[in-house]
Design an enzyme around this catalytic site. Structure first.
Site: not given
Ligand code: ATR
Length: 290
Positions: A68, A131, A155, A159, A228
């Site tokens: 993307k 985020a 989390r 970020k 989402l």
């Molecule tokens: P996308 O483009 O789909 O948003 P991404 O940029 O990898 O994918 O972001 C994933 C989001 O999901 C992030 O906010 C991530 O949190 P971290 O920044 O702490 O990694 C969150 N996320 C993914 N797995 C998670 C989990 N098990 N618990 C909480 N947040 C999670």
């Protein structure tokens, strides 16, 4: 030009994509002929694929993870929203010039998904959990609905700041609040809590236990929860299972997964390519079983 409109979706992996079936349904109902294929495209071949697809007569592409952001290196022009969020999910070839134009329908797809779930009139505080790219793709359109404030919790706290800096208050007249985007700590310490109107899950969390860290967030008064992510017809997303146990159990909560958003963002892409607003009345059963 032949009657068939050549479309597709690119990603890696791509075999789980529902987009080909959604667009097939749109086209059947609109009585037009399209070819919509899913293409697994490696990052190393992204530019080459996009350029060849359009050179060979393609009309439009959807773009999904992980392309993307990087797809923007292969296009000629962007919509304002793409400039703002730094990512696209819809590419089209402009008639006449043959330039490749990038757009994003995710944010507007969410707004329509919220309406479909009867989550309207977003005037008070919104909480977005996550985020990453998914969160960034929806913030502008939510700001445009003028909630009092948009709050980001993640989390990994570090970020959050870079995301917030992308979304300064929109420059509107005095009729509307200039919605600020703030991190959860600023909200807790500097704003008077009015209770969240809507809590949106923009994480890619896959397990029920993944939302345990959210227990400390001030969501006791929230009544709307929108994910989402979406689930199969007989399943429930982890966020939705978690949301059911939040807040005051005597208050009726409105909880929805992102199936509506999925259909609406696809419909907006379909309209960009064909000029036709497709019939979006599609059930999960129809899509997953048909
Ligand atoms: P996308 O483009 O789909 O948003 P991404 O940029 O990898 O994918 O972001 C994933 C989001 O999901 C992030 O906010 C991530 O949190 P971290 O920044 O702490 O990694 C969150 N996320 C993914 N797995 C998670 C989990 N098990 N618990 C909480 N947040 C999670």
């Amino acid at each position: 030009m032949s009657g068939i409109i050549k479309l597709g979706v690119i990603g890696d992996p791509i075999n789980h994509s529902l987009s080909p079936n959604i667009h097939k349904l749109f086209a059947e109902r609109a009585k037009i002929e399209i070819e919509y294929l899913a293409y697994r495209v490696a990052s190393s071949n992204l530019e080459n694929f996009i350029k060849s697809f359009f050179k060979d007569g393609g009309t439009g592409l959807n773009v999904t993870l992980p392309h993307k952001v990087d797809c923007l290196n292969s296009v000629d022009e962007f919509s304002l929203i793409v400039k703002k969020i730094g990512a696209a999910n819809t590419l089209r070839r402009e008639k006449g010039t043959n330039k490749i134009f990038a757009d994003s329908t995710d944010g507007m797809g969410l707004i329509k998904g919220l309406h479909g779930a009867k989550i309207n009139e977003i005037k008070s505080d919104i909480l977005i959990i996550g985020a990453g790219g998914a969160a960034q793709s929806i913030i502008h359109n939510l700001q445009d609905r003028h909630p009092r404030v948009i709050v980001i919790a993640n989390r990994t706290k570090e970020k959050i700041k870079p995301v917030i800096s992308r979304f300064p208050p929109l420059d509107y007249d005095d009729l509307y609040p200039n919605t600020q985007v703030v991190d959860i700590e600023t909200y807790i310490n500097q704003w008077n809590h009015q209770g969240f109107h809507t809590v949106i899950n923009a994480t890619s969390a896959r397990k029920d236990s993944d939302f345990k860290w959210c227990e400390s967030l001030p969501i006791e008064d929230a009544t709307n929860f929108y994910d989402l992510s979406y689930s199969m017809p007989d399943e429930t997303t982890p966020f939705i299972k978690w949301a059911r146990h939040q807040g005051n159990s005597s208050v009726r909560k409105n909880i929805s997964d992102g199936f509506g958003m999925l259909i609406h963002q696809a419909a907006l892409s379909f309209e960009i390519w064909t000029g036709i607003k497709p019939d979006t009345n599609i059930s999960k059963g129809e899509l997953f079983n048909g």
